[in-house]
Scaffold this active site. Structure first.
Site, PDB file in Angstrom:
ATOM      1  N   SER A 362      -3.109   8.441  13.397  1.00 32.91           N
ATOM      2  CA  SER A 362      -2.393   7.734  14.455  1.00 32.91           C
ATOM      3  C   SER A 362      -2.605   8.318  15.844  1.00 32.91           C
ATOM      4  O   SER A 362      -2.215   7.688  16.837  1.00 32.91           O
ATOM      5  CB  SER A 362      -0.895   7.716  14.139  1.00 32.91           C
ATOM      6  N   GLY A 505       0.076  12.250  14.053  1.00 25.23           N
ATOM      7  CA  GLY A 505      -0.834  11.575  13.121  1.00 25.23           C
ATOM      8  C   GLY A 505      -0.737  12.227  11.759  1.00 25.23           C
ATOM      9  O   GLY A 505      -0.514  13.437  11.654  1.00 25.23           O
TER      10      GLY A 505
END
Length: 571
Positions: A362, A505
């Site tokens: 992410s 992430g």
């Protein structure tokens, strides 16, 4: 650690695996030959043994993505509930840097790997040079000899030199005969020539060439030399058997005498050449014994089948062990902390394996935001608001609703990022990644999936370099792209007054099937902090045991934000 360092270390490990494969194949063949002596007379046994070792070596050189399975995990980046939900398997194109996670870029292992690359290159050059010198010597002998007219088949060249009769090839086979061959018994001379021609009819020159190339490729493996010697031995026995098939005892005795006469006449061999010729004193007695007792060469079909089965088992065993060995060679944890001064680029903090590449997960939303606003696909912090549609990824409840850029970054909504990258297209996305010099810039995993545990890889060092360009506005983007992206990434101000802009992430790395290792999880937390005109870029990356109740990224974020004020005050 650079990609070349990672490749060198993988090459070192592959060489070690090649040695282990050589030991396994040679041991299996040796034990089988004791139970079934006829096995050693089959040339396929020894050439396939070489091939099994070489294939193992080459497979171990493949990217470690073939040995591990990465699954993406997406988190809702809020402090209350960052849960990991079951997700479908995603077969990656590459998981670059897995092998390099075992070592730091400045470790002795990296230096050892490069030293081995140098030694291997020198050894390979020596082996190929030896073959070239041998062929050059043979070419000189053939040019100096007298060509004799003959029927179809290899041309005959007679040379006045103390060499054994030999078949030279493989591309333009020639039968090289010493003039002294005329002085022996005609029947013996006929049998010697028949032996060399049998090599030609059986295609032994091609077998010899393949064996020599495989040995050169794995020159450091003693098993390759032993297997090639056994291959030559089996080829000689095969020719003896074919030449003598159906001949009376008198000619069999003449053939044995011809071998002895050939040993006496040869004074010089041609080392390293792709040629058959000469009689080895070490094997002469055994060959004569087999000529006298041809029954020892029976059961060829049974031996060939047994040899293939044994080598297949040894090869399969080696391959079966490789995923577990590769996984166990990784550390239990991977941890990197890197902090840079944004203005000067000076490294303020560097701890751990910061050169290891992994999926950006992410954190790639920072890139998507910059590209989206620069290209005009995104307008402001709340525009466009895109409706959720059936067929979009909907693993989290927060994703099943109309989403704007603010909600996308807060919830890591996968389908929203995919809409942006789809509208950019592969050419547009690739152009931005090249301009950003982002990681390995590999989009082979697709414009909607490359950054989700797939082909796109980036290290903590590369993340920091990219973020420094972002805060210094060195990417050639519009002012709105920088400003709005910073707005989306902004977190609460730290107690000591630093403003923080960052993104998490997460991606889970599953161990290979059949291992008992628990799953481990990549966690990212990357961004920058600003206070009084000073900007510090930071990247955090971990690979640790997976926590089923929490995603690694938010866990890492919480831990790092607790220590970040004291770290910044100490700079």
């Amino acid at each position: 650690m650079s990609a070349l360092d990672q490749l060198a270390i993988r090459f070192l490990f592959a060489s070690a695996g090649c040695l282990a494969a050589g030991l396994a194949v040679w041991s299996a063949a040796w034990l089988a030959r004791r139970a079934l002596p006829a096995l050693g007379m089959q040339r396929s046994t020894w050439l396939l043994g070489q091939a099994a070792i070489t294939v193992t070596f080459l497979l171990l050189l493949m990217p470690p993505a073939r040995q591990a399975n990465m699954q993406p995990v997406f988190e809702v980046d809020v402090s209350a509930a960052a849960a990991i939900l079951p997700v479908p398997d995603v077969a990656p194109e590459t998981v670059a840097g897995m092998l390099a996670a075992a070592v730091d870029g400045h470790s002795p292992l990296a230096w050892l790997a490069w030293a081995w690359v140098l030694v291997y290159t020198l050894g390979l050059a020596w082996m190929l040079g030896r073959l070239w010198r041998g062929q050059r010597t043979l070419n000189r002998l053939m040019r100096a000899g007298a060509r004799q007219p003959g029927a179809s088949g290899p041309g005959i060249v007679e040379v006045d030199a103390p060499i054994p009769p030999m078949l030279v090839g493989p591309f333009k086979p020639r039968l090289l005969l010493p003039l002294s061959l005329r002085d022996i018994d005609p029947l013996q001379r006929e049998l010697i020539v028949a032996h060399e021609l049998t090599h030609w009819r059986r295609g032994d020159l091609w077998w010899l060439t393949v064996g020599a190339m495989l040995q050169a490729l794995c020159w450091f493996n003693p098993a390759m030399r032993l297997l090639r010697e056994k291959l030559s031995w089996a080829q000689e026995l095969g020719c003896d058997r074919d030449v003598l098939r159906g001949r009376p005892p008198r000619e069999r005795r003449a053939y044995a005498a011809a071998l002895v006469a050939q040993l006496r006449m040869q004074h010089h061999g041609v080392n390293g050449a792709l040629a058959f010729g000469g009689v080895s004193p070490d094997t002469l007695a055994a060959r004569v014994e087999l000529i006298r007792a041809p029954g020892a060469a029976r059961h060829a079909a049974l031996a060939r089948g047994a040899g293939l089965a044994i080598l297949a088992l040894a090869f399969a065993g080696n391959l079966a062990l490789q995923p577990a060995l590769a996984w166990s060679s990784h550390p239990k944890t991977l941890d990197c902390t890197l902090m840079l001064d944004a203005a000067s680029g000076a490294r303020l903090v560097e701890q751990g394996d910061c050169g290891v590449r992994a999926t950006p997960a992410s954190t790639f939303n920072i890139v998507v935001s910059l590209m989206g606003y620069d290209a005009g696909i995104l307008v402001d912090a709340h525009t466009p608001a895109l409706p959720f549609k059936k067929g979009y990824i909907d693993w989290l409840p927060a994703w099943r609703t109309t989403t704007d850029p603010t909600g996308w970054i807060r919830n890591s909504t996968v389908w929203y990022a995919q809409q942006v990258t789809s509208r950019l297209g592969v050419d547009g996305l690739q152009s931005y990644l090249q301009r950003f010099d982002y990681g390995n810039r590999d989009l082979s995993g697709g414009v909607t999936d490359a950054w989700i545990g797939s082909s796109l890889q980036i290290s903590a060092q590369e993340q920091a370099a990219f973020l420094r360009k972002v805060v210094n506005r060195e990417l050639g983007l519009t002012a709105q792209a920088y400003d709005t992206t910073a707005t989306l990434l902004r977190l609460p101000t730290l107690p000591n007054g630093w403003d923080v802009y960052a993104k998490t992430g997460t991606a889970v790395l599953e161990p290979p099937a059949g291992t008992t290792e628990p799953p481990r999880s990549y966690g990212w937390f990357v961004g920058w902090a600003v206070k009084d005109g000073r900007t510090v870029v930071f990247t955090r990356l971990t690979l640790d045991r997976q926590h089923p109740e929490r995603a690694a990224g938010p866990l890492l974020k919480e831990a790092f934000l607790r220590e970040l004020p004291s770290r910044l005050d100490a700079l």
